[in-house]
Design an enzyme around this catalytic site. Structure first.
Site, PDB file in Angstrom:
ATOM      1  CE  LYS A  35      -0.474  -0.388   5.019  1.00 25.38           C
ATOM      2  NZ  LYS A  35      -1.201  -1.135   6.051  1.00 25.38           N
ATOM      3  CE1 TYR A 252      13.306  31.638   6.458  1.00 27.27           C
ATOM      4  CE2 TYR A 252      13.409  29.287   5.904  1.00 27.27           C
ATOM      5  CZ  TYR A 252      13.275  30.624   5.512  1.00 27.27           C
ATOM      6  OH  TYR A 252      13.110  30.928   4.195  1.00 27.27           O
TER       7      TYR A 252
HETATM    8  C1  LIG Z   1      -0.452  -2.144   6.662  1.00 24.27           C
HETATM    9  C2  LIG Z   1      -0.994  -3.463   7.088  1.00 24.27           C
HETATM   10  C3  LIG Z   1      -0.147  -4.540   7.379  1.00 24.27           C
HETATM   11  C4  LIG Z   1       1.351  -4.401   7.446  1.00 24.27           C
HETATM   12  O1  LIG Z   1       1.693  -3.802   8.679  1.00 24.27           O
HETATM   13  P1  LIG Z   1       3.211  -3.568   9.092  1.00 24.27           P
HETATM   14  O2  LIG Z   1       3.163  -3.076  10.484  1.00 24.27           O
HETATM   15  O3  LIG Z   1       3.754  -2.539   8.160  1.00 24.27           O
HETATM   16  O4  LIG Z   1       3.899  -4.876   8.936  1.00 24.27           O
HETATM   17  C5  LIG Z   1      -0.732  -5.763   7.649  1.00 24.27           C
HETATM   18  N1  LIG Z   1      -2.078  -5.905   7.665  1.00 24.27           N
HETATM   19  C6  LIG Z   1      -2.906  -4.894   7.417  1.00 24.27           C
HETATM   20  C7  LIG Z   1      -4.373  -5.106   7.476  1.00 24.27           C
HETATM   21  C8  LIG Z   1      -2.403  -3.637   7.127  1.00 24.27           C
HETATM   22  O5  LIG Z   1      -3.242  -2.621   6.885  1.00 24.27           O
END
Ligand SMILES: *Cc1c(COP(=O)(O)O)cnc(C)c1O
Length: 357
Positions: A35, A252
């Site tokens: 994702k 800044y």
């Molecule tokens: C993003 C996600 C993962 C992966 O999680 P990590 O902590 O990055 O390993 C697994 N399952 C679901 C449902 C997620 O949304």
């Protein structure tokens, strides 16, 4: 000449990290979570790095199309499921597995086109209270989906709220096992933290995300000690060097004042590149391959570093914002965030170059 900033993505590191996940959960189906364009590494790079995964998991339907167009024929799992009826039709066309976590999604699946063949994954809310059915609705959804002619398979899943804290996922794991008792279906529970620390949660399928990119899901265990390799190196160069007298300020807001004569390097990287503005003076950074620290406020396109220990460093010297020398988790921790956020926040203006070393 393009501005010198560059995110170098190591395909080999991604491949290696997937093998680490597999070594923890041998024989389990491995969904590589891609994702947010592979946690900011680029979807096509993730596709190359995780070519050996059993499936890819994501939340964006347009990206799922891109993965199919790029030739990915293995399973794809949509972790938030459908957002409307049309997504179910797309899922049928492109063979996307759909998480079902909510009553509306049950209705959409029920109204799927006549020729549809769907694989679905019912989600239990095991205590995070974000997505998922409670125990009774979970079992009812499972039975209802199993009876639908369009549904070819139904699997079961949950997601842990705090698998990164020792012992904290055990109660949700028991809650899931109790809710799923007697249901004849594959099960998926484990995110990175659970893969690395809770073997009892490995079940049928694991869902590694952050560990694949070489960052830690834990506060108190670093990526290197977990055998992980940084998949992203954010690099830039010094574009100026200043000699600063005692009492003079840098950047800044004049938040940093030199106590002694200092050489300060100016780096072509700022918050508009995705570097966290909240990184305070003292945040680790590497110049010419050696660790030093930032000074003063991060500005939009630049930040400043202490060259006290690097008398040779001159404009043009390479800078590592994070990567092999400076773990992204250290920068994140200095800035009060997590590696996940930094890697996802690298700005579109930063070119990403894949390196298959
Ligand atoms: C993003 C996600 C993962 C992966 O999680 P990590 O902590 O990055 O390993 C697994 N399952 C679901 C449902 C997620 O949304």
């Amino acid at each position: 000449m393009p501005r010198p900033i560059l995110a170098t993505i190591s395909i080999a590191a991604m491949r290696h990290n997937l093998s680490v996940a597999r070594a923890h959960a041998p024989g389990r189906f491995a969904w590589a979570v891609v994702k947010a364009d592979g946690y900011g590494h680029g979807l096509e790079n993730a596709l190359r790095g995780f070519a050996d995964a059993d499936g890819l998991a994501l939340v964006e339907f347009d990206r799922a199309s891109r993965l199919r167009e790029a030739g990915w024929t293995k399973p794809l799992l949509m972790l938030e499921g459908a957002f409307d009826q049309a997504d179910v039709a797309q899922a049928a066309r492109q063979q996307l597995q759909l998480v079902v976590h909510e009553p509306r999604q049950l209705d959409w699946v029920e109204r799927a086109p006549g020729e549809a063949v769907l694989d679905v994954v019912v989600k239990l809310n095991s205590g995070m209270n974000r997505l998922g059915f409670d125990r009774a609705a979970f079992r009812a959804a499972f039975e209802r989906l199993r009876r639908l002619p369009a549904v070819r398979s139904v699997a079961l899943m949950t997601h842990f709220a705090d698998a990164d804290r020792s012992g904290a996922a055990e109660a949700p794991l028991r809650r899931f096992e109790e809710a799923a008792q007697g249901l004849d279906a594959p099960r998926s529970l484990a995110n990175s933290a659970a893969i690395l620390s809770l073997p009892a949660s490995h079940a049928s399928a694991i869902r590694p995300g952050i560990l694949l990119y070489g960052a830690t899901p834990f506060d108190d265990r670093d990526a290197r000690s977990l055998g992980l390799r940084a998949a992203m190196t954010l690099g830039s160069k010094l574009i100026a060097v200043q000699s600063v007298a005692p009492g003079e300020a840098v950047g800044y807001g004049s938040t940093f004042r030199a106590q002694r004569p200092m050489r300060i390097g100016i780096v072509a990287c700022g918050y508009a590149d995705g570097y966290p503005r909240h990184a305070p003076t003292g945040t680790p950074i590497a110049v010419d391959g050696r660790r030093t620290q930032t000074v003063g406020r991060v500005s939009m396109d630049m930040l400043a570093v202490d060259l006290g220990a690097l008398p040779q460093a001159a404009p043009g010297a390479p800078v590592e914002l994070w990567g092999d020398i400076v773990p992204i988790d250290e920068v994140a921790s200095a800035a009060g965030t997590i590696g996940y956020e930094l890697m996802c926040a690298v700005a579109p203006r930063v070119p990403r170059r894949a390196l298959d070393d």
